[in-house]
Motif scaffolding. Structure first.
Motif, PDB file in Angstrom:
ATOM      1  N   ASP A   1      12.391  -6.534  -2.007  1.00 44.92           N
ATOM      2  CA  ASP A   1      11.183  -6.820  -1.597  1.00 44.92           C
ATOM      3  C   ASP A   1      10.022  -6.955  -2.792  1.00 44.92           C
ATOM      4  OD1 ASP A   1      11.674  -6.980   1.071  1.00 44.92           O
ATOM      5  OD2 ASP A   1      10.540  -5.111   1.828  1.00 44.92           O
ATOM      6  N   VAL A   2       9.193  -7.966  -2.698  1.00 44.21           N
ATOM      7  CA  VAL A   2       8.373  -7.986  -3.617  1.00 44.21           C
ATOM      8  C   VAL A   2       6.946  -7.159  -3.655  1.00 44.21           C
ATOM      9  CG1 VAL A   2       6.688  -9.487  -5.071  1.00 44.21           C
ATOM     10  CG2 VAL A   2       8.619 -10.426  -4.379  1.00 44.21           C
ATOM     11  N   ILE A   3       6.718  -6.155  -4.594  1.00 48.18           N
ATOM     12  CA  ILE A   3       5.914  -5.019  -4.200  1.00 48.18           C
ATOM     13  C   ILE A   3       4.897  -5.064  -5.112  1.00 48.18           C
ATOM     14  CG2 ILE A   3       7.480  -3.510  -2.966  1.00 48.18           C
ATOM     15  CD1 ILE A   3       8.073  -1.992  -5.779  1.00 48.18           C
ATOM     16  N   GLY A   4       4.754  -5.875  -6.269  1.00 48.35           N
ATOM     17  CA  GLY A   4       3.717  -6.144  -7.259  1.00 48.35           C
ATOM     18  C   GLY A   4       3.997  -7.362  -8.292  1.00 48.35           C
ATOM     19  N   ASN A   5       3.124  -7.513  -9.003  1.00 47.17           N
ATOM     20  CA  ASN A   5       3.087  -8.385  -9.958  1.00 47.17           C
ATOM     21  C   ASN A   5       2.585  -8.041 -11.159  1.00 47.17           C
ATOM     22  OD1 ASN A   5       0.851  -9.543  -8.584  1.00 47.17           O
ATOM     23  ND2 ASN A   5       0.942 -11.268 -10.124  1.00 47.17           N
TER      24      ASN A   5
ATOM     25  N   ASN B   1       0.973  -1.139  -0.075  1.00 48.75           N
ATOM     26  CA  ASN B   1      -0.115   0.060   0.002  1.00 48.75           C
ATOM     27  C   ASN B   1       0.849   1.260  -0.087  1.00 48.75           C
ATOM     28  OD1 ASN B   1      -2.592  -1.376   0.162  1.00 48.75           O
ATOM     29  ND2 ASN B   1      -2.278  -1.783   2.486  1.00 48.75           N
ATOM     30  N   VAL B   2       0.169   2.434  -0.122  1.00 49.63           N
ATOM     31  CA  VAL B   2       0.878   3.354  -0.308  1.00 49.63           C
ATOM     32  C   VAL B   2       1.282   4.133   1.183  1.00 49.63           C
ATOM     33  CG1 VAL B   2      -1.106   4.930   0.175  1.00 49.63           C
ATOM     34  CG2 VAL B   2       0.738   6.102  -1.310  1.00 49.63           C
ATOM     35  N   ASN B   3       2.581   4.654   1.476  1.00 41.43           N
ATOM     36  CA  ASN B   3       2.851   4.991   2.754  1.00 41.43           C
ATOM     37  C   ASN B   3       3.819   3.643   3.362  1.00 41.43           C
ATOM     38  OD1 ASN B   3       1.393   7.300   2.557  1.00 41.43           O
ATOM     39  ND2 ASN B   3       0.179   6.870   4.348  1.00 41.43           N
ATOM     40  N   SER B   4       3.801   2.574   2.712  1.00 41.66           N
ATOM     41  CA  SER B   4       4.721   1.467   3.251  1.00 41.66           C
ATOM     42  C   SER B   4       6.004   1.899   3.133  1.00 41.66           C
ATOM     43  CB  SER B   4       4.234   0.466   2.229  1.00 41.66           C
ATOM     44  OG  SER B   4       2.877  -0.228   2.422  1.00 41.66           O
ATOM     45  N   LYS B   5       6.777   1.178   3.983  1.00 41.25           N
ATOM     46  CA  LYS B   5       8.079   1.084   3.910  1.00 41.25           C
ATOM     47  C   LYS B   5       8.682  -0.371   3.472  1.00 41.25           C
ATOM     48  CE  LYS B   5      12.477   2.023   6.708  1.00 41.25           C
ATOM     49  NZ  LYS B   5      13.376   1.141   6.159  1.00 41.25           N
TER      50      LYS B   5
ATOM     51  N   VAL C   1       7.068   4.127  -0.250  1.00 40.14           N
ATOM     52  CA  VAL C   1       6.207   4.264  -1.229  1.00 40.14           C
ATOM     53  C   VAL C   1       5.287   5.363  -1.055  1.00 40.14           C
ATOM     54  CG1 VAL C   1       4.824   2.838  -2.637  1.00 40.14           C
ATOM     55  CG2 VAL C   1       6.603   1.593  -1.663  1.00 40.14           C
ATOM     56  N   PHE C   2       5.081   6.496  -1.773  1.00 36.13           N
ATOM     57  CA  PHE C   2       4.343   7.207  -1.549  1.00 36.13           C
ATOM     58  C   PHE C   2       3.487   7.705  -2.833  1.00 36.13           C
ATOM     59  CE2 PHE C   2       8.101   9.519  -2.978  1.00 36.13           C
ATOM     60  CZ  PHE C   2       7.955  10.542  -3.914  1.00 36.13           C
ATOM     61  N   ASN C   3       3.713   6.712  -3.812  1.00 35.54           N
ATOM     62  CA  ASN C   3       2.716   6.737  -5.116  1.00 35.54           C
ATOM     63  C   ASN C   3       2.500   5.234  -5.726  1.00 35.54           C
ATOM     64  OD1 ASN C   3       2.098   6.683  -8.177  1.00 35.54           O
ATOM     65  ND2 ASN C   3       1.490   8.758  -7.701  1.00 35.54           N
ATOM     66  N   VAL C   4       1.394   4.761  -5.982  1.00 32.81           N
ATOM     67  CA  VAL C   4       1.148   3.615  -6.372  1.00 32.81           C
ATOM     68  C   VAL C   4       0.091   3.482  -7.537  1.00 32.81           C
ATOM     69  CG1 VAL C   4       0.298   1.409  -5.694  1.00 32.81           C
ATOM     70  CG2 VAL C   4       1.485   2.352  -4.130  1.00 32.81           C
ATOM     71  N   ASN C   5       0.288   3.041  -8.512  1.00 34.44           N
ATOM     72  CA  ASN C   5      -0.271   2.973  -9.716  1.00 34.44           C
ATOM     73  C   ASN C   5      -1.554   1.805  -9.599  1.00 34.44           C
ATOM     74  OD1 ASN C   5      -1.314   2.685 -12.264  1.00 34.44           O
ATOM     75  ND2 ASN C   5       0.408   3.183 -13.543  1.00 34.44           N
ATOM     76  N   GLU C   6      -2.752   2.152  -9.527  1.00 35.99           N
ATOM     77  CA  GLU C   6      -3.756   1.372  -9.192  1.00 35.99           C
ATOM     78  C   GLU C   6      -4.684   0.827 -10.469  1.00 35.99           C
ATOM     79  OE1 GLU C   6      -6.277   3.334  -6.362  1.00 35.99           O
ATOM     80  OE2 GLU C   6      -5.005   3.024  -4.646  1.00 35.99           O
TER      81      GLU C   6
ATOM     82  N   GLY D   1       7.091   0.378 -19.402  1.00 33.41           N
ATOM     83  CA  GLY D   1       7.546   1.805 -19.469  1.00 33.41           C
ATOM     84  C   GLY D   1       6.673   2.544 -18.297  1.00 33.41           C
ATOM     85  N   ASP D   2       5.553   2.337 -18.132  1.00 28.73           N
ATOM     86  CA  ASP D   2       4.550   2.986 -17.294  1.00 28.73           C
ATOM     87  C   ASP D   2       5.357   2.957 -15.790  1.00 28.73           C
ATOM     88  OD1 ASP D   2       2.645   3.301 -19.286  1.00 28.73           O
ATOM     89  OD2 ASP D   2       1.366   2.065 -18.187  1.00 28.73           O
ATOM     90  N   ALA D   3       4.777   4.316 -15.129  1.00 29.63           N
ATOM     91  CA  ALA D   3       5.393   4.344 -13.922  1.00 29.63           C
ATOM     92  C   ALA D   3       4.349   3.697 -12.895  1.00 29.63           C
ATOM     93  CB  ALA D   3       5.386   6.014 -13.563  1.00 29.63           C
ATOM     94  N   ILE D   4       4.759   2.839 -11.892  1.00 30.88           N
ATOM     95  CA  ILE D   4       4.034   2.036 -11.389  1.00 30.88           C
ATOM     96  C   ILE D   4       4.097   2.209  -9.720  1.00 30.88           C
ATOM     97  CG2 ILE D   4       3.416   0.229 -13.001  1.00 30.88           C
ATOM     98  CD1 ILE D   4       5.563  -1.655 -11.891  1.00 30.88           C
ATOM     99  N   PHE D   5       5.417   2.596  -9.482  1.00 33.25           N
ATOM    100  CA  PHE D   5       5.683   3.046  -7.967  1.00 33.25           C
ATOM    101  C   PHE D   5       6.432   4.399  -7.942  1.00 33.25           C
ATOM    102  CE2 PHE D   5       4.976  -1.745  -7.745  1.00 33.25           C
ATOM    103  CZ  PHE D   5       3.984  -1.693  -6.709  1.00 33.25           C
ATOM    104  N   HIS D   6       6.261   5.138  -6.728  1.00 33.85           N
ATOM    105  CA  HIS D   6       7.266   6.195  -6.727  1.00 33.85           C
ATOM    106  C   HIS D   6       7.948   5.912  -5.211  1.00 33.85           C
ATOM    107  CE1 HIS D   6       8.146  10.869  -7.300  1.00 33.85           C
ATOM    108  NE2 HIS D   6       9.393  10.171  -7.318  1.00 33.85           N
ATOM    109  N   ILE D   7       9.317   5.621  -5.164  1.00 31.78           N
ATOM    110  CA  ILE D   7       9.735   5.377  -3.951  1.00 31.78           C
ATOM    111  C   ILE D   7      10.953   6.332  -3.474  1.00 31.78           C
ATOM    112  CG2 ILE D   7      11.001   3.424  -2.598  1.00 31.78           C
ATOM    113  CD1 ILE D   7       9.872   1.576  -4.467  1.00 31.78           C
TER     114      ILE D   7
END
Length: 322
Positions: A274-278, A265-269, A298-303, A310-316
């Motif tokens: 670490d696996v953060i998505g698939n 989730n967003v705000n997660s450390k 993680v302060f942005n998550v692509n939902e 090439g799409d942005a999927i996480f901002h860390i």
């Protein structure tokens, strides 16, 4: 009355202790209908700072509009001293159609400070900068993440500005994100005028999130309390967690196209690796695990359920400020 006792704004004179609702408009639609942008002004009998609270520069960023709506509906905008000016929907043209842009196809936040004889968006920017902004001592501008990209609640400011740093800490969003002012943006134009601005980001377009709106409203109350402008009937809560300052960050981009599912989730450390998505395909023959390239927050998550390579999927975050 002295000049300080009377606020002359958009052709309306508002004295200390008075309230007013004036219209901000620069053009008609092709149907000759006007779209009025309400500007809500509340003045205390006691002189003090003038705070401008804005939202809706992008018409699809409903979450920011909801924050300012709550500030008005709850009476938070009625100051103990000074003046509070609220413009809940700057881009009313886009808001009507749930469109980020202006009818002329321009992004309002890329045409500041605007021009009196320019495009429709440019004229709105010019009027805002010449007839409303100069009255402000501080601006709180509310934004939302892009479509499907959910932003954690955070304040964006330039680094090295002591006043902004202090006010951002007072606001109490989970993160302060240091970022440069973009050329021709509202924030940059106000910066050049020497008017401090806290730019709030939170949530995603076409969506209202209660946690984000609560963070925004509570932040407004904290800042007004700090300026001794908040009415005594409102309680001010402390942030639940320490505010973290993000000095540097990195976008994680999709290596493959496919169906996407974030597992954090967003705000997660997260820690590096670490696996953060698939990312999968519709046929069950492919499954790529997205791993964190570094440790950080993680302060942005692509939902979006469907993504492209090439799409942005996480901002860390990659570096936190002490």
């Amino acid at each position: 009355m002295s000049e300080k006792e009377v606020l002359d704004i958009l052709g309306k004179k508002v004295a200390l202790g008075e309230s007013a609702k004036v219209s901000f408009n620069v053009a008609k639609l092709h149907t000759q209908n006007t779209i009025d942008v309400p500007v809500i002004i509340e003045r205390s009998k006691k002189p003090g700072p003038t705070v401008l609270i804005t939202a809706g520069i992008h018409g699809d960023e409903v979450n920011g509009v909801e924050i300012v709506r709550q500030v008005i509906s709850k009476g938070i905008n009625k100051p103990k001293k000074g003046t509070i000016i609220c413009v809940p929907v700057i881009n009313a043209f886009g808001f009507v159609h749930m469109d980020r842009l202006f009818p002329d196809g321009r992004d309002l936040n890329r045409v500041f400070p605007g021009s009196k004889n320019g495009s429709l968006a440019s004229r709105v920017a010019h009027k805002l900068m010449t007839e409303i902004v100069p009255h402000a001592d501080l601006i709180l501008d509310f934004h939302t993440g892009g479509a499907d990209r959910f932003n954690s609640a955070h304040i964006r400011i330039v680094k090295g500005e002591l006043v902004l740093d202090e006010l951002a800490q007072v606001f109490g969003a989970p993160f302060i994100f240091y970022s440069k002012n973009l050329n021709k943006s509202f924030r940059n134009s106000c910066y050049k005028l020497g008017i401090p601005m806290l730019l709030f980001e939170g949530g995603k377009s076409f969506h209202i999130d209660n946690t984000i709106t609560n963070t925004g409203v509570n932040g407004v109350k904290r800042v007004l309390h700090h300026l001794e402008m908040l009415n005594r009937k409102f309680k001010v809560s402390r942030p639940k967690k320490e505010v973290l300052k993000i000095d540097e960050s990195k976008w994680v981009r999709a290596k493959y196209s496919g169906m996407f599912r974030p597992t954090i989730n967003v705000n997660s450390k997260v820690e590096k690796g670490d696996v953060i998505g698939n990312i999968t395909d519709p046929y069950g023959s492919f499954n790529h695990f997205v791993k964190a390239p570094n440790s950080g927050y993680v302060f942005n998550v692509n939902e979006s359920p469907i993504i492209y390579q090439g799409d942005a999927i996480f901002h860390i975050s990659t570096k936190l400020e002490d």
